[in-house]
Write an enzyme that holds these catalytic residues in place. Structure first.
Site, PDB file in Angstrom:
ATOM      1  N   ASP A   1      15.203  -5.610 -40.797  1.00  0.00           N
ATOM      2  CA  ASP A   1      15.918  -6.278 -39.693  1.00  0.00           C
ATOM      3  C   ASP A   1      15.608  -5.512 -38.398  1.00  0.00           C
ATOM      4  OD1 ASP A   1      17.705  -8.044 -38.356  1.00  0.00           O
ATOM      5  OD2 ASP A   1      19.345  -6.622 -38.568  1.00  0.00           O
TER       6      ASP A   1
ATOM      7  N   TYR B   1      15.954  -8.425 -30.965  1.00  0.00           N
ATOM      8  CA  TYR B   1      14.790  -9.310 -31.059  1.00  0.00           C
ATOM      9  C   TYR B   1      15.004 -10.617 -30.288  1.00  0.00           C
ATOM     10  CZ  TYR B   1      12.130  -6.982 -34.869  1.00  0.00           C
ATOM     11  OH  TYR B   1      11.353  -6.139 -35.641  1.00  0.00           O
ATOM     12  N   GLY B   2      16.280 -10.970 -30.092  1.00  0.00           N
ATOM     13  CA  GLY B   2      16.637 -12.287 -29.545  1.00  0.00           C
ATOM     14  C   GLY B   2      15.903 -12.698 -28.282  1.00  0.00           C
TER      15      GLY B   2
ATOM     16  N   CYS C   1      16.570 -11.135 -41.364  1.00  0.00           N
ATOM     17  CA  CYS C   1      16.697 -11.369 -39.928  1.00  0.00           C
ATOM     18  C   CYS C   1      16.206 -12.782 -39.636  1.00  0.00           C
ATOM     19  CB  CYS C   1      15.840 -10.353 -39.172  1.00  0.00           C
ATOM     20  SG  CYS C   1      15.765 -10.639 -37.399  1.00  0.00           S
TER      21      CYS C   1
ATOM     22  N   THR D   1      15.891 -14.178 -36.651  1.00  0.00           N
ATOM     23  CA  THR D   1      15.045 -14.204 -35.451  1.00  0.00           C
ATOM     24  C   THR D   1      13.594 -13.891 -35.819  1.00  0.00           C
ATOM     25  OG1 THR D   1      16.987 -13.314 -34.339  1.00  0.00           O
ATOM     26  CG2 THR D   1      14.978 -13.405 -33.052  1.00  0.00           C
TER      27      THR D   1
ATOM     28  N   CYS E   1      22.492 -15.363 -37.817  1.00  0.00           N
ATOM     29  CA  CYS E   1      21.999 -14.036 -37.448  1.00  0.00           C
ATOM     30  C   CYS E   1      22.710 -13.095 -38.408  1.00  0.00           C
ATOM     31  CB  CYS E   1      22.358 -13.695 -36.004  1.00  0.00           C
ATOM     32  SG  CYS E   1      22.091 -11.944 -35.587  1.00  0.00           S
ATOM     33  N   THR E   2      21.946 -12.214 -39.041  1.00  0.00           N
ATOM     34  CA  THR E   2      22.532 -11.379 -40.098  1.00  0.00           C
ATOM     35  C   THR E   2      23.537 -10.358 -39.562  1.00  0.00           C
ATOM     36  OG1 THR E   2      20.549  -9.996 -39.966  1.00  0.00           O
ATOM     37  CG2 THR E   2      20.646 -11.654 -41.734  1.00  0.00           C
ATOM     38  N   HIS E   3      23.551 -10.138 -38.266  1.00  0.00           N
ATOM     39  CA  HIS E   3      24.568  -9.246 -37.686  1.00  0.00           C
ATOM     40  C   HIS E   3      25.970  -9.873 -37.708  1.00  0.00           C
ATOM     41  CE1 HIS E   3      21.226  -6.932 -36.023  1.00  0.00           C
ATOM     42  NE2 HIS E   3      22.074  -6.052 -35.534  1.00  0.00           N
TER      43      HIS E   3
END
Ligand code: DGL
Length: 266
Positions: free
Chosen positions: A13, A45-46, A77, A79, A192-194
């Protein structure tokens, strides 16, 4: 000689978001050795320009595969996956890749109101891959794409400091909530994995209750299904699980967080 069961599962990620997938993988495959890689030097990364990000990730993987010889690589991830999954598969045909892409299909199947929202980074929202998923699986429902500039950073702050401003979270999620002809959004896809790290804050600050779809367990199951079933389920890995950061050493708060997830920072 490395046996196939000793080769690790690599999770990748831009930051700490992939840990939401790693914690599911731990439950499903406790006997597998895990290597977590955060490209934190490039976080977030966005906002990256697509061509530059694609080149960066493919070239990083040349090193990662040479160094860790993973049995499988999980791109934890959205993104990155929505941009570079196909390139990774063609550049490294001997490594199986599992991607994380917006869970638009299950959301479209489950919605009762026909109004779903996809909450993601600005990168994921603008990808052709995401548009194609909508065209293929959600043509009959109304999909609102919400690109958040700040949420991934807020999730990092929350995991680092244990606190995040609720109003800031609320401001980011509010565009997901639509009322139209007496109907309301009933599903928000966490693309989004966050974001699953903030889901309790999201629930608390949301204008009305919705289902929040977190695909982490499904991703871990997919990875498990691609692994050869030769590792003994009751055997623990002989080497520790590790975390690597492209910035070099992460700060002490992140080091503690990694330890909490059972990862030794290299
Ligand atoms: N965790 C990443 C994702 O799933 C993105 C966070 C970022 O680098 O902006 O999309």
């Amino acid at each position: 000689m490395t046996t196939s069961s000793a080769r690790p599962v690599l999770m990748f990620d831009s930051g700490i978001g992939g840990l939401t997938v790693l914690r599911e993988a731990r439950v499903l495959m406790p006997e597998r050795r895990l290597v977590y890689v955060a490209d934190d030097a490039a976080f977030p990364y966005g906002g990256w320009e697509e061509g530059r990000l694609r080149e960066r990730i493919v070239s990083l993987f040349a090193d990662l595969i040479a160094k860790h010889d993973p049995q499988i690589a999980v791109i934890a991830c959205n993104t990155a996956s929505t941009l570079v999954l196909a390139d990774l598969r063609s550049a490294f045909p001997d490594t199986p890749f599992v991607g994380t892409v917006p869970a638009i299909k299950p959301a479209a199947e489950r919605t009762r109101s026909g109004l779903i929202s996809v909450l993601a980074t600005p990168g994921t929202v603008k990808r052709q891959y995401t548009r194609d998923l909508i065209g293929e699986w959600a043509a009959k429902v109304h999909v609102r794409l919400v690109g958040s500039e700040r949420l991934a950073g807020l999730a990092e702050t929350y995991m680092r400091e244990g606190f995040v401003g609720e109003q800031a979270v609320r401001d980011e999620i509010l565009p997901c909530f639509i009322e139209q002809d007496g109907l309301r959004t009933d599903i928000v896809v966490l693309a989004c994995t966050h974001y699953p790290f903030l889901v309790n804050r999201m629930r608390k600050t949301a204008p009305w209750p919705v289902d929040w779809i977190d695909p982490a367990e499904a991703i871990a199951r997919r990875a498990l299904s691609l692994l050869p079933q030769n590792a003994r389920a009751d055997a623990l890995p002989s080497e520790p699980d590790i975390a690597c950061f492209t910035s070099g050493k992460p700060d002490p708060a992140i080091q503690r967080l990694m330890q909490g997830f059972g990862l030794r920072v290299l």
